[in-house]
Scaffold this motif. Structure first.
Motif, PDB file in Angstrom:
ATOM      1  N   THR A  30       5.808   4.855   3.448  1.00  0.00           N
ATOM      2  CA  THR A  30       6.244   3.595   2.821  1.00  0.00           C
ATOM      3  C   THR A  30       5.975   3.568   1.322  1.00  0.00           C
ATOM      4  OG1 THR A  30       4.120   2.505   3.065  1.00  0.00           O
ATOM      5  CG2 THR A  30       5.642   2.334   4.919  1.00  0.00           C
ATOM      6  N   ASP A  31       6.733   2.709   0.651  1.00  0.00           N
ATOM      7  CA  ASP A  31       6.453   2.420  -0.754  1.00  0.00           C
ATOM      8  C   ASP A  31       5.181   1.585  -0.876  1.00  0.00           C
ATOM      9  OD1 ASP A  31       7.790   0.398   0.621  1.00  0.00           O
ATOM     10  OD2 ASP A  31       8.559  -0.511  -1.205  1.00  0.00           O
ATOM     11  N   SER A  32       4.938   0.744   0.144  1.00  0.00           N
ATOM     12  CA  SER A  32       3.848  -0.243   0.073  1.00  0.00           C
ATOM     13  C   SER A  32       2.470   0.396  -0.033  1.00  0.00           C
ATOM     14  CB  SER A  32       3.869  -1.123   1.324  1.00  0.00           C
ATOM     15  OG  SER A  32       5.152  -1.646   1.527  1.00  0.00           O
ATOM     16  N   GLU A  33       2.302   1.567   0.584  1.00  0.00           N
ATOM     17  CA  GLU A  33       0.960   2.155   0.632  1.00  0.00           C
ATOM     18  C   GLU A  33       0.410   2.449  -0.767  1.00  0.00           C
ATOM     19  OE1 GLU A  33       0.566   5.648   3.126  1.00  0.00           O
ATOM     20  OE2 GLU A  33      -1.593   5.763   2.730  1.00  0.00           O
ATOM     21  N   VAL A  34       1.309   2.674  -1.723  1.00  0.00           N
ATOM     22  CA  VAL A  34       0.801   2.986  -3.076  1.00  0.00           C
ATOM     23  C   VAL A  34      -0.050   1.836  -3.611  1.00  0.00           C
ATOM     24  CG1 VAL A  34       2.680   4.561  -3.746  1.00  0.00           C
ATOM     25  CG2 VAL A  34       2.827   2.149  -4.356  1.00  0.00           C
ATOM     26  N   ILE A  35       0.244   0.614  -3.189  1.00  0.00           N
ATOM     27  CA  ILE A  35      -0.512  -0.533  -3.730  1.00  0.00           C
ATOM     28  C   ILE A  35      -1.992  -0.418  -3.339  1.00  0.00           C
ATOM     29  CG2 ILE A  35      -0.671  -3.061  -3.831  1.00  0.00           C
ATOM     30  CD1 ILE A  35       2.274  -3.186  -3.048  1.00  0.00           C
ATOM     31  N   ALA A  36      -2.225  -0.046  -2.068  1.00  0.00           N
ATOM     32  CA  ALA A  36      -3.618   0.069  -1.616  1.00  0.00           C
ATOM     33  C   ALA A  36      -4.360   1.126  -2.441  1.00  0.00           C
ATOM     34  CB  ALA A  36      -3.643   0.428  -0.137  1.00  0.00           C
ATOM     35  N   HIS A  37      -3.701   2.263  -2.663  1.00  0.00           N
ATOM     36  CA  HIS A  37      -4.377   3.347  -3.411  1.00  0.00           C
ATOM     37  C   HIS A  37      -4.529   3.004  -4.891  1.00  0.00           C
ATOM     38  CE1 HIS A  37      -4.507   6.055   0.014  1.00  0.00           C
ATOM     39  NE2 HIS A  37      -3.297   5.591   0.315  1.00  0.00           N
ATOM     40  N   LEU A  38      -3.538   2.306  -5.419  1.00  0.00           N
ATOM     41  CA  LEU A  38      -3.656   1.891  -6.830  1.00  0.00           C
ATOM     42  C   LEU A  38      -4.854   0.957  -7.012  1.00  0.00           C
ATOM     43  CD1 LEU A  38      -0.092   0.972  -8.185  1.00  0.00           C
ATOM     44  CD2 LEU A  38      -1.677   2.685  -9.115  1.00  0.00           C
ATOM     45  N   ILE A  39      -4.978  -0.004  -6.098  1.00  0.00           N
ATOM     46  CA  ILE A  39      -6.104  -0.948  -6.189  1.00  0.00           C
ATOM     47  C   ILE A  39      -7.418  -0.175  -6.092  1.00  0.00           C
ATOM     48  CG2 ILE A  39      -7.235  -2.934  -5.087  1.00  0.00           C
ATOM     49  CD1 ILE A  39      -4.406  -3.873  -4.210  1.00  0.00           C
ATOM     50  N   GLU A  40      -7.438   0.762  -5.153  1.00  0.00           N
ATOM     51  CA  GLU A  40      -8.647   1.599  -5.000  1.00  0.00           C
ATOM     52  C   GLU A  40      -8.982   2.302  -6.319  1.00  0.00           C
ATOM     53  OE1 GLU A  40      -7.955   4.848  -2.329  1.00  0.00           O
ATOM     54  OE2 GLU A  40      -9.904   5.768  -2.755  1.00  0.00           O
ATOM     55  N   SER A  41      -7.947   2.834  -6.965  1.00  0.00           N
ATOM     56  CA  SER A  41      -8.212   3.615  -8.181  1.00  0.00           C
ATOM     57  C   SER A  41      -8.721   2.736  -9.324  1.00  0.00           C
ATOM     58  CB  SER A  41      -6.957   4.379  -8.601  1.00  0.00           C
ATOM     59  OG  SER A  41      -6.018   3.482  -9.123  1.00  0.00           O
ATOM     60  N   TYR A  42      -8.386   1.450  -9.284  1.00  0.00           N
ATOM     61  CA  TYR A  42      -8.840   0.560 -10.373  1.00  0.00           C
ATOM     62  C   TYR A  42     -10.096  -0.230 -10.003  1.00  0.00           C
ATOM     63  CZ  TYR A  42      -4.539   1.240 -13.093  1.00  0.00           C
ATOM     64  OH  TYR A  42      -3.527   1.775 -13.849  1.00  0.00           O
ATOM     65  N   PHE A  43     -10.524  -0.115  -8.759  1.00  0.00           N
ATOM     66  CA  PHE A  43     -11.597  -1.000  -8.297  1.00  0.00           C
ATOM     67  C   PHE A  43     -12.948  -0.677  -8.950  1.00  0.00           C
ATOM     68  CE2 PHE A  43     -14.810  -2.676  -5.432  1.00  0.00           C
ATOM     69  CZ  PHE A  43     -14.311  -3.954  -5.194  1.00  0.00           C
ATOM     70  N   GLU A  44     -13.545  -1.731  -9.578  1.00  0.00           N
ATOM     71  CA  GLU A  44     -14.879  -1.532 -10.163  1.00  0.00           C
ATOM     72  C   GLU A  44     -15.814  -2.643  -9.728  1.00  0.00           C
ATOM     73  OE1 GLU A  44     -14.362  -1.150 -14.366  1.00  0.00           O
ATOM     74  OE2 GLU A  44     -13.836   0.973 -14.208  1.00  0.00           O
ATOM     75  N   GLY A  45     -15.523  -3.251  -8.599  1.00  0.00           N
ATOM     76  CA  GLY A  45     -16.428  -4.290  -8.088  1.00  0.00           C
ATOM     77  C   GLY A  45     -15.766  -5.652  -7.909  1.00  0.00           C
ATOM     78  N   LEU A  64     -12.302  -7.489  -6.915  1.00  0.00           N
ATOM     79  CA  LEU A  64     -11.005  -7.173  -6.321  1.00  0.00           C
ATOM     80  C   LEU A  64      -9.846  -7.671  -7.175  1.00  0.00           C
ATOM     81  CD1 LEU A  64      -9.536  -5.926  -3.899  1.00  0.00           C
ATOM     82  CD2 LEU A  64      -9.762  -8.099  -2.703  1.00  0.00           C
ATOM     83  N   GLU A  65      -9.960  -8.915  -7.689  1.00  0.00           N
ATOM     84  CA  GLU A  65      -8.799  -9.453  -8.426  1.00  0.00           C
ATOM     85  C   GLU A  65      -8.497  -8.645  -9.694  1.00  0.00           C
ATOM     86  OE1 GLU A  65     -11.520 -11.139  -7.633  1.00  0.00           O
ATOM     87  OE2 GLU A  65     -12.048 -12.706  -9.049  1.00  0.00           O
ATOM     88  N   ASP A  66      -9.528  -8.094 -10.315  1.00  0.00           N
ATOM     89  CA  ASP A  66      -9.279  -7.284 -11.520  1.00  0.00           C
ATOM     90  C   ASP A  66      -8.498  -6.018 -11.150  1.00  0.00           C
ATOM     91  OD1 ASP A  66     -10.558  -9.130 -13.022  1.00  0.00           O
ATOM     92  OD2 ASP A  66     -12.474  -8.056 -13.115  1.00  0.00           O
ATOM     93  N   ALA A  67      -8.916  -5.419 -10.054  1.00  0.00           N
ATOM     94  CA  ALA A  67      -8.230  -4.189  -9.620  1.00  0.00           C
ATOM     95  C   ALA A  67      -6.790  -4.499  -9.214  1.00  0.00           C
ATOM     96  CB  ALA A  67      -8.994  -3.567  -8.453  1.00  0.00           C
ATOM     97  N   VAL A  68      -6.600  -5.627  -8.544  1.00  0.00           N
ATOM     98  CA  VAL A  68      -5.243  -6.001  -8.118  1.00  0.00           C
ATOM     99  C   VAL A  68      -4.358  -6.208  -9.346  1.00  0.00           C
ATOM    100  CG1 VAL A  68      -3.880  -7.841  -7.029  1.00  0.00           C
ATOM    101  CG2 VAL A  68      -5.964  -7.011  -5.917  1.00  0.00           C
ATOM    102  N   ARG A  69      -4.903  -6.896 -10.329  1.00  0.00           N
ATOM    103  CA  ARG A  69      -4.127  -7.182 -11.544  1.00  0.00           C
ATOM    104  C   ARG A  69      -3.685  -5.880 -12.220  1.00  0.00           C
ATOM    105  NH1 ARG A  69      -7.652 -10.281 -13.537  1.00  0.00           N
ATOM    106  NH2 ARG A  69      -6.815 -12.100 -12.471  1.00  0.00           N
ATOM    107  N   LEU A  70      -4.624  -4.960 -12.356  1.00  0.00           N
ATOM    108  CA  LEU A  70      -4.286  -3.691 -13.019  1.00  0.00           C
ATOM    109  C   LEU A  70      -3.269  -2.903 -12.193  1.00  0.00           C
ATOM    110  CD1 LEU A  70      -7.862  -2.727 -14.238  1.00  0.00           C
ATOM    111  CD2 LEU A  70      -5.923  -3.424 -15.668  1.00  0.00           C
TER     112      LEU A  70
END
Ligand code: G6P
Length: 608
Positions: free
Chosen positions: A124-139, A141-147
């Protein structure tokens, strides 16, 4: 298309989420999945097929969790498999995402993330969102989601939870609807209010590029750059009975039977007392624009497009304003000509159809004034248009549109009367359009009372492989709509044609196995349609006619007749389509089809 529900609060999430997503099953039903945070664990379960499959799988699990998300899918990228079902989880197993829409640059993002070491489980295209959030996560969640969402191109409605920042439900939208529900020490998020109506009527409609952080007690909305936004709380006007079958076997049948009322509701409060003058609250302030409009373009898809065609005939006949009806999907890509005095009317039951939305963006770019005719209040098209008229038909859940179609015609009639008023067309106000419109709900009721005859005919033709629908004038779009209904829900191949065009091709198909439904009401072109009937009969085709009730001669010329009450030509479609809706419904049921969830279709097509 696809459905999302999320919950955070004091109550157990699983039953709320399953209940909610069941109500959205009509939007997508090839697979589903759920994630719930319970203690310090995140539990997920997925299944292929209807929501009942997911329910079986989670039976007895997730007893305590009070935070979770659930999704029902209509496949776009990747087949309906367990792996492709949502939620999608990142590599750490801690971030869970459900997504509606399409990520257009997912190939690029996926390749980049893979290079960084992420491993993907789905196509799926959707799965990239989960990995993107993971890659930006620094504690947080909303900051990682935004990025992450800044990297994404395309459309999304997303809901996200994470074990590393629990106690939060995050949602965001761009081009795919999302609504927050506010309860007592609890919040909901959903792609469709029907999912949460049982729990709350207080809602906030998110706008594009907004992110909302929900905790049990708080709601904070920001834009994608983290600028805080104050949102208005609205109250949903529907009651629960509107989204339940109330004893009917299917939503489609219930909605067919609701038409006398939905038509009354379309007119309610819109005629000035004892007058033919129409008042349309959503068009206040735009009267000048409408007075000067010299050309109208109607954009729509599917059934709404068929209604648009009737609008074209009606507006041209009564007001002499040139009207074109365009498939929104074509309009958006063909550099349409729009002048300063062009009005674009977008017709959409859901108000979320991606092509129609894109068509109004195109029209706006070119300076057109945009009027929406939508059923769903708070929908994207309704909100983006300059002005609008709601159908007030109540939620339409059956995938095949029925009551929305007749209400669209009623609203187009009201619009015609409104334009006549402000353009000083007294002759239109004094002719029969208004009075006959007021009679329509009772006339629809009488047609519904003759369902038995339609069932008899359905029985005779249910095993057909093909079916032709013919009509002329105002009944040509009805032929299209009748054929569309039949193919959508019974999978019988059906074509709608302007009757005279039959000679230019479809006549080659006619033999004794070909049922031909001819909409032959007593109107301006009645004598012409009789010739088409003769041509079909001469080739052995079986004719089912929809005729006006005063017509004593037609029964001798055709195999079966379904009679409807008399009205003026412009309003005939509201009546002549009713037997066709019932015919399609009964043939489909007799063939064992799931009429509320026909294969491959979606109620609201939010992808291109
Ligand atoms: C889908 C639905 C149709 C509908 C069309 C346009 O194809 O299955 O019933 O007519 O979309 O939808 P809209 O919500 O824009 O009227």
């Amino acid at each position: 298309m696809c459905g999302i529900v999320g919950y955070i609060g004091d109550n157990k999430a699983a039953p709320i989420l399953i209940n909610g997503i069941r109500r959205l099953e009509y939007r997508g039903y090839d697979s589903s999945g759920i994630s719930i945070i319970e203690g310090n664990k995140i539990f997920s379960e997925k299944s292929v097929g209807f929501i009942s499959e997911l329910e079986k799988k989670i039976d007895g699990k997730f007893r305590e969790g009070t935070l979770g998300i659930v999704h029902t899918r209509w496949a776009t990228h990747g087949a309906p498999t367990i792996d492709n079902a949502h939620p999608h989880i990142d590599c750490t197993g801690k971030i869970s995402v459900v997504h509606n829409g399409i990520i257009e640059n997912y190939n690029y993002l996926k390749a980049k993330l893979k290079k960084e070491g992420h491993s993907f489980k789905s196509e799926t295209d959707s799965e990239v969102i989960a990995h993107l959030i993971e890659s930006y996560f620094e504690g947080t969640l909303e900051d990682a989601v935004r990025l992450a969402l800044k990297d994404v191109e395309g459309a999304y409605g997303v809901a996200i939870i994470s074990l590393d920042d629990p106690g939060k439900l995050i949602a965001a939208r761009r081009g795919s609807p999302l609504i927050v529900g506010i309860g007592e020490r609890e919040h909901y998020v959903t792609s469709d209010v029907a999912a949460i109506l049982e729990y709350t009527k207080e809602v906030v409609y998110l706008d594009d590029n907004e992110i909302v952080v929900l905790t049990r007690d708080n709601m904070k909305t920001t834009d994608i750059n983290n600028v805080q936004i104050t949102k208005r709380v609205d109250e949903v006007q529907w009651n629960l009975d509107k989204i339940e079958k109330c004893g009917y076997e299917h939503f489609m049948l219930k909605e067919i039977y609701e038409q006398p009322q939905s038509l009354r509701d379309a007119m309610l409060g819109r005629f000035e007392k004892d007058s033919n003058h129409v008042h349309l609250g959503g068009l206040i302030d735009k009267e000048n624009d409408f007075r000067n409009t010299r050309r109208i373009i109607i954009v729509a898809c599917g059934t709404s497009w068929n209604a648009g065609l009737i609008g074209e005939y009606m507006i041209e006949e009564h007001l002499g304003i040139p009207v074109e009806v365009e498939y929104a999907s074509e309009f958006r890509y063909r550099n349409p000509i729009i002048e300063a005095d062009t009005m674009v009317i977008a017709i959409s039951q859901s108000g979320e159809t991606a092509d129609t939305l894109a068509a109004i963006h195109e029209a706006r770019k070119k300076g057109a004034i945009i009027l929406s005719i939508c059923n769903v209040v708070g929908s994207s098209i309704a909100r983006e248009a300059d002005c609008g008229i709601f159908l007030h038909a109540g939620p339409e859940i059956g995938v095949a549109s029925t009551k929305a179609f007749t209400s669209q015609i009623a609203v187009l009639s009201l619009l015609t009367l409104f334009l006549a008023k402000i353009r000083g067309k007294e002759n239109v106000l004094n002719n029969e359009l208004a009075n006959k419109l007021k009679e329509i709900p009772v006339q629809v009721q009488t047609i519904l009372e003759n369902e038995d005859k339609i069932i008899e005919i359905a029985e005779l033709f249910k095993d057909s492989n093909n079916c032709l629908y013919l009509g002329r004038g105002y009944n040509y779009p009805v032929a299209l709509e009748g054929a569309l209904k039949l193919k959508e829900i019974s999978y019988i191949h059906a074509e709608g044609y302007p009757a005279a065009e039959m000679k230019h091709g479809p006549i080659a198909l006619i033999d004794k196995n070909m049922p031909v439904v001819v909409v032959a009401t007593t109107d301006k072109v009645y004598s012409k349609i009789l010739s088409s009937i003769e041509e079909v009969r001469a080739r052995g085709g079986k004719v089912i006619a929809i005729a006006s009730e005063q017509n004593n001669e037609i029964a001798k010329l055709v195999d079966h007749v379904l009679y409807i009450p008399e009205t003026i030509d412009a309003l005939v479609p509201i009546l002549s389509v009713i037997p066709l809706q019932l015919l399609a419904y009964h043939m489909a049921v007799m063939r064992g089809c799931d009429v509320d969830k026909p294969r491959n279709l979606a109620k609201s097509v939010t992808v291109e």
